[in-house]
Design a protein around this motif. Sequence first.
Motif, PDB file in Angstrom:
ATOM      1  N   ARG A 248      13.661   6.469   0.588  1.00 44.92           N
ATOM      2  CA  ARG A 248      13.620   5.004   0.515  1.00 44.92           C
ATOM      3  C   ARG A 248      13.602   4.549  -0.945  1.00 44.92           C
ATOM      4  O   ARG A 248      14.260   3.575  -1.317  1.00 44.92           O
TER       5      ARG A 248
ATOM      6  N   ARG B 268       7.288  13.526   5.768  1.00 45.69           N
ATOM      7  CA  ARG B 268       6.995  12.099   5.601  1.00 45.69           C
ATOM      8  C   ARG B 268       7.133  11.677   4.140  1.00 45.69           C
ATOM      9  O   ARG B 268       7.629  10.591   3.842  1.00 45.69           O
TER      10      ARG B 268
ATOM     11  N   ARG C 262      -0.749   4.831   5.597  1.00 51.02           N
ATOM     12  CA  ARG C 262      -0.068   4.868   6.887  1.00 51.02           C
ATOM     13  C   ARG C 262       1.381   5.335   6.711  1.00 51.02           C
ATOM     14  O   ARG C 262       1.902   6.110   7.515  1.00 51.02           O
ATOM     15  N   SER C 263       2.023   4.887   5.627  1.00 55.85           N
ATOM     16  CA  SER C 263       3.409   5.296   5.374  1.00 55.85           C
ATOM     17  C   SER C 263       3.503   6.785   5.079  1.00 55.85           C
ATOM     18  O   SER C 263       4.540   7.412   5.291  1.00 55.85           O
ATOM     19  N   LEU C 264       2.393   7.357   4.583  1.00 54.26           N
ATOM     20  CA  LEU C 264       2.352   8.799   4.323  1.00 54.26           C
ATOM     21  C   LEU C 264       1.865   9.584   5.538  1.00 54.26           C
ATOM     22  O   LEU C 264       1.758  10.819   5.485  1.00 54.26           O
ATOM     23  N   GLY C 265       1.560   8.865   6.620  1.00 53.22           N
ATOM     24  CA  GLY C 265       1.125   9.533   7.839  1.00 53.22           C
ATOM     25  C   GLY C 265      -0.288  10.067   7.755  1.00 53.22           C
ATOM     26  O   GLY C 265      -0.645  11.023   8.455  1.00 53.22           O
TER      27      GLY C 265
ATOM     28  N   SER D 126      -2.013   0.521   4.065  1.00 50.92           N
ATOM     29  CA  SER D 126      -0.572   0.471   4.307  1.00 50.92           C
ATOM     30  C   SER D 126       0.135   1.669   3.680  1.00 50.92           C
ATOM     31  O   SER D 126       1.002   2.298   4.301  1.00 50.92           O
ATOM     32  N   ILE D 127      -0.237   2.005   2.442  1.00 50.95           N
ATOM     33  CA  ILE D 127       0.384   3.141   1.752  1.00 50.95           C
ATOM     34  C   ILE D 127       0.064   4.445   2.480  1.00 50.95           C
ATOM     35  O   ILE D 127       0.933   5.291   2.712  1.00 50.95           O
TER      36      ILE D 127
ATOM     37  N   MET E  72       9.846   8.874   2.343  1.00 50.30           N
ATOM     38  CA  MET E  72       9.495   7.834   1.373  1.00 50.30           C
ATOM     39  C   MET E  72      10.337   7.971   0.101  1.00 50.30           C
ATOM     40  O   MET E  72      10.808   6.972  -0.461  1.00 50.30           O
TER      41      MET E  72
ATOM     42  N   GLU F 256      -3.801  -2.858   1.171  1.00 54.72           N
ATOM     43  CA  GLU F 256      -2.630  -2.188   0.617  1.00 54.72           C
ATOM     44  C   GLU F 256      -2.800  -0.665   0.632  1.00 54.72           C
ATOM     45  O   GLU F 256      -1.838   0.078   0.841  1.00 54.72           O
TER      46      GLU F 256
END
Length: 494
Positions: free
Chosen positions: A184, A177, A125-128, A122-123, A181, A119
Amino acid sequence: MLLQMRGISKSFYGVQVLDGIDFDLRPGEVHALVGENGAGKSTLAKLMSGVYRPDDGYMIVNGKPVSAYTPIEAQRMGISMIYQESCLVPEMSVAENVFLGSEPRWLGLFSNAMKMKRETKSILRSLGMPLHPNTKVKNLSMSEHHIVAIAKALSLKANIFVMDEPTASLSDAERIRLFAMIRRFKEEGVGIVYITHRLNEIFDICDRVTVLRDGKKVVTTSVTGLAENQLVKLMVGRELAQIFPPLSKPTDKELLRVENLTRKPWFENIDFRLNEGEILGITGLIGSGTEGLAKTIFGEVQPESGKVYWNREPILLKSPRQAIASGFGYVNRDRIESGLFMDMNVYHNLTIASLKKIHRYHLLKDQPEQDKALDAIIQLDIKARDPEQEIKFLSGGNQQKVMLGKWLVAESDLYILDEPTRGIDVASKSELYVLLHELVREGKGMIVISSDMSELIGLCNRILVMHEGRIVDEIAHEEASQERILQSAAGMHR
């Protein structure tokens, strides 16, 4: 409403910090909280998150009335806080810090390390940010610290986020980035309290804005239809003619030259020069090497190869002590870990870099140094009760001013400023920019490392852009644009 605050007041040691504040947050809203340094923004945020308890007033969180609670209770009620200074455990890994206090468990008993790492990845990666979950936090840069702090807040899956200067250590690419988020979250009905001194961010991402001044609420209004100069006037109580002063014209006299400087894996083959009368900007994405370069020039880190020349003479600095003795001053971006002594008072933090002068001939020359410290307090408009006040009780922006002030007291000849306006309000920024130009006109050397592109474009004669440890672009003031800086920082220019 997700959050309502009514009549909130708070004082510290007899000083009224907040006085009867009303504030609310709607689902799917980004509500900006702005004001000058010392206006009470961070104090109000810490009341929301349970760090402080109000002296008067009450809050309603997700429909439940509360008068005071702890940070753990605030998290359970759906509030997650991103602090201006990251609160991480250096000896723990990235994943352990992200899930500290909320570890996923097998059967409610055993920590599920694999899920935690998955997890976390994943977090991030979403923040680049391609950080490995097993990396120890002590091995991260200041900017990477901030990304992990944001990831930690996101892991709690709250419906109220309180973000105190979340982009202060991020480049514009990372900021974009983060904003994606946030958008979203808005679609999911999450509410966000957003504290920032970067006014363009308010117009980019926020729906409403509340302005504080001297601990009182000035106004809450929609961002739509609000002009930036109107917002500045609400914050400072007066018109601010312009933020950046006219650029000074550099001479042909060389102050600093760097040749083939290398310290892997941070940077390699760095070449540049700084002339008298010039403000040189340096920028790049997280991990580009800007922070390591600053530390190497200041003697905090030793290069593997290359040379540094000061006033055309080669100089080898083996420690910050030698750098200070040579007239170098360095404002580190990490004011808590490396920049300030938080349990010392304002006066001693301002004079700490001038101890050799104070103890010359083994005599403590209090009065001249106190006078210099007081001059710096006045010159930088540092809001403190008095010079004897412990610096930990100052706002983040005023702490940042003290970091610069200690090099003014030391009468440094070269200023290496890494994110110098981090956490500083717009009026103080304007005054600081004027001061930097005055120092340059006096013959001082000035290097400004910043992730704020508008600051670089408005302040600097030239801008060097780093990518993966190398200088990939040199931009004159007349040619500078946000698009070119972003492209170069991402390795896309030419």
